[in-house]
Design a protein around this motif. Structure first.
Motif, mmCIF file in Angstrom:
data_model
loop_
_atom_site.group_PDB
_atom_site.id
_atom_site.type_symbol
_atom_site.label_atom_id
_atom_site.label_comp_id
_atom_site.label_asym_id
_atom_site.label_seq_id
_atom_site.Cartn_x
_atom_site.Cartn_y
_atom_site.Cartn_z
ATOM 1 N N MET A 189 -86.469 -22.913 -81.196
ATOM 2 C CA MET A 189 -85.251 -23.580 -81.609
ATOM 3 C C MET A 189 -84.990 -23.245 -83.075
ATOM 4 N N PHE A 190 -83.753 -22.917 -83.367
ATOM 5 C CA PHE A 190 -83.342 -22.583 -84.721
ATOM 6 C C PHE A 190 -82.187 -23.489 -85.135
ATOM 7 N N PHE A 191 -82.142 -23.812 -86.409
ATOM 8 C CA PHE A 191 -81.057 -24.616 -86.964
ATOM 9 C C PHE A 191 -80.321 -23.765 -87.977
ATOM 10 N N LEU A 192 -79.006 -23.814 -87.925
ATOM 11 C CA LEU A 192 -78.205 -22.921 -88.745
ATOM 12 C C LEU A 192 -77.086 -23.712 -89.415
ATOM 13 N N ASP A 193 -76.778 -23.362 -90.653
ATOM 14 C CA ASP A 193 -75.662 -23.997 -91.354
ATOM 15 C C ASP A 193 -75.310 -23.185 -92.586
ATOM 16 N N CYS A 206 -77.743 -20.021 -93.771
ATOM 17 C CA CYS A 206 -79.195 -20.121 -93.659
ATOM 18 C C CYS A 206 -79.589 -20.507 -92.238
ATOM 19 N N MET A 207 -80.692 -19.943 -91.749
ATOM 20 C CA MET A 207 -81.239 -20.309 -90.449
ATOM 21 C C MET A 207 -82.697 -20.702 -90.638
ATOM 22 N N MET A 208 -83.066 -21.794 -90.008
ATOM 23 C CA MET A 208 -84.424 -22.315 -90.139
ATOM 24 C C MET A 208 -85.008 -22.521 -88.742
ATOM 25 N N GLY A 209 -86.260 -22.108 -88.581
ATOM 26 C CA GLY A 209 -86.975 -22.324 -87.332
ATOM 27 C C GLY A 209 -88.240 -23.122 -87.588
ATOM 28 N N SER A 210 -89.124 -23.133 -86.630
ATOM 29 C CA SER A 210 -90.367 -23.894 -86.780
ATOM 30 C C SER A 210 -91.267 -23.304 -87.865
ATOM 31 N N GLU A 211 -91.050 -22.017 -88.189
ATOM 32 C CA GLU A 211 -91.864 -21.362 -89.212
ATOM 33 C C GLU A 211 -91.216 -21.404 -90.591
ATOM 34 N N LEU A 258 -78.646 -34.553 -87.280
ATOM 35 C CA LEU A 258 -79.120 -33.762 -86.147
ATOM 36 C C LEU A 258 -79.502 -32.336 -86.538
ATOM 37 N N ASN A 259 -79.279 -31.979 -87.796
ATOM 38 C CA ASN A 259 -79.592 -30.631 -88.255
ATOM 39 C C ASN A 259 -80.481 -30.714 -89.496
ATOM 40 N N PRO A 260 -81.791 -30.494 -89.328
ATOM 41 C CA PRO A 260 -82.723 -30.656 -90.453
ATOM 42 C C PRO A 260 -82.473 -29.712 -91.629
ATOM 43 N N ILE A 261 -81.723 -28.645 -91.423
ATOM 44 C CA ILE A 261 -81.455 -27.728 -92.526
ATOM 45 C C ILE A 261 -80.602 -28.404 -93.599
ATOM 46 N N GLU A 262 -79.895 -29.473 -93.228
ATOM 47 C CA GLU A 262 -79.109 -30.237 -94.207
ATOM 48 C C GLU A 262 -80.021 -30.818 -95.292
ATOM 49 N N GLU A 263 -81.248 -31.197 -94.918
ATOM 50 C CA GLU A 263 -82.203 -31.723 -95.899
ATOM 51 C C GLU A 263 -82.621 -30.628 -96.877
ATOM 52 N N VAL A 264 -82.787 -29.412 -96.379
ATOM 53 C CA VAL A 264 -83.129 -28.277 -97.246
ATOM 54 C C VAL A 264 -82.002 -28.056 -98.250
ATOM 55 N N GLY A 294 -79.880 -30.238 -99.282
ATOM 56 C CA GLY A 294 -79.876 -31.350 -100.229
ATOM 57 C C GLY A 294 -80.831 -31.112 -101.385
ATOM 58 N N VAL A 295 -82.018 -30.622 -101.063
ATOM 59 C CA VAL A 295 -83.013 -30.318 -102.106
ATOM 60 C C VAL A 295 -82.517 -29.181 -102.989
ATOM 61 N N LEU A 296 -81.957 -28.139 -102.384
ATOM 62 C CA LEU A 296 -81.447 -27.004 -103.163
ATOM 63 C C LEU A 296 -80.360 -27.449 -104.141
ATOM 64 N N LYS A 297 -79.492 -28.337 -103.683
ATOM 65 C CA LYS A 297 -78.415 -28.797 -104.554
ATOM 66 C C LYS A 297 -78.944 -29.683 -105.677
ATOM 67 N N GLN A 298 -80.040 -30.409 -105.421
ATOM 68 C CA GLN A 298 -80.638 -31.232 -106.479
ATOM 69 C C GLN A 298 -81.224 -30.364 -107.577
ATOM 70 N N ILE A 299 -81.861 -29.270 -107.192
ATOM 71 C CA ILE A 299 -82.503 -28.433 -108.206
ATOM 72 C C ILE A 299 -81.571 -27.353 -108.742
ATOM 73 N N GLN A 300 -80.367 -27.270 -108.204
ATOM 74 C CA GLN A 300 -79.416 -26.252 -108.648
ATOM 75 C C GLN A 300 -79.144 -26.340 -110.139
ATOM 76 N N SER A 301 -79.041 -27.528 -110.667
ATOM 77 C CA SER A 301 -78.692 -27.689 -112.076
ATOM 78 C C SER A 301 -79.899 -27.555 -113.001
ATOM 79 N N VAL A 302 -81.099 -27.485 -112.477
ATOM 80 C CA VAL A 302 -82.287 -27.410 -113.323
ATOM 81 C C VAL A 302 -82.270 -26.188 -114.247
#
Length: 167
Positions: free
Chosen positions: A1-5, A41-46, A121-127, A129-137
């Motif tokens: 299963m892959f998640f894409l966004d 971006c596409m994310m799988g179990s790996e 329903l799409n865990p890539i949204e959490e990824v 979210g983290v990327l956007k938090q550190i974007q301004s660093v």
């Protein structure tokens, strides 16, 4: 299963607009839209398995290229029977749905679209979210580095002027 966004990152955080003094801006100032970077971006179990970054607003053509040139080779390489790709109902996903669904089915891969406004329903949204938090660093680091350099430069200048008085 892959998640894409896909997600967008503004290159200029400042919003411009016209308004009377003391009122909130309501009309754009006539400039073009804020420059953006978009990332597919596409994310799988790996973990993250495919990414594509573009320096313009995302279009159906960009999405099609990502799906056919980046995602499909990974799905074929994994040779997982009955692979499933989950994505949201963004307009660029849905407009290409018949073309992509038929094409991916040839490789025993199925596309599933989540209901509107359901990022849970799409865990890539959490990824994202983290990327956007550190974007301004990096910008903060650059600001602090510039301040630090200016402070050190003034200290060195002060030390040099003190040592020249001694000589």
């Amino acid at each position: 299963m892959f998640f894409l966004d896909e997600t967008g990152f503004k290159r200029n955080k400042r919003n411009y607009g016209w308004s009377l003094v003391g009122e909130r801006p309501t009309k754009p100032d006539g400039r073009r839209c804020v420059p953006k970077w978009n990332m597919f971006c596409m994310m799988g179990s790996e973990g993250i398995s495919a990414t594509r970054v573009i320096s313009t607003n995302a279009t159906g053509g960009h999405f099609r290229d990502f799906m056919l040139l980046d995602v499909l080779p990974i799905v074929i390489q994994k040779q997982q029977t009955g692979s499933v790709i989950v994505m949201d109902n963004h307009p660029i996903h849905v407009t290409l749905e018949p073309l992509l669904t038929n094409y991916f089915r040839q490789f025993n891969c199925y596309l599933i679209y989540t209901p509107i406004y359901s990022p849970d329903l799409n865990p890539i949204e959490e990824v994202f979210g983290v990327l956007k938090q550190i974007q301004s660093v990096p910008l903060l680091r650059q600001k602090h580095a510039t301040e630090f350099k200016a402070q050190k430069k003034s200290q060195i200048t002060a030390q040099n002027s003190d040592s020249s008085k001694i000589n």
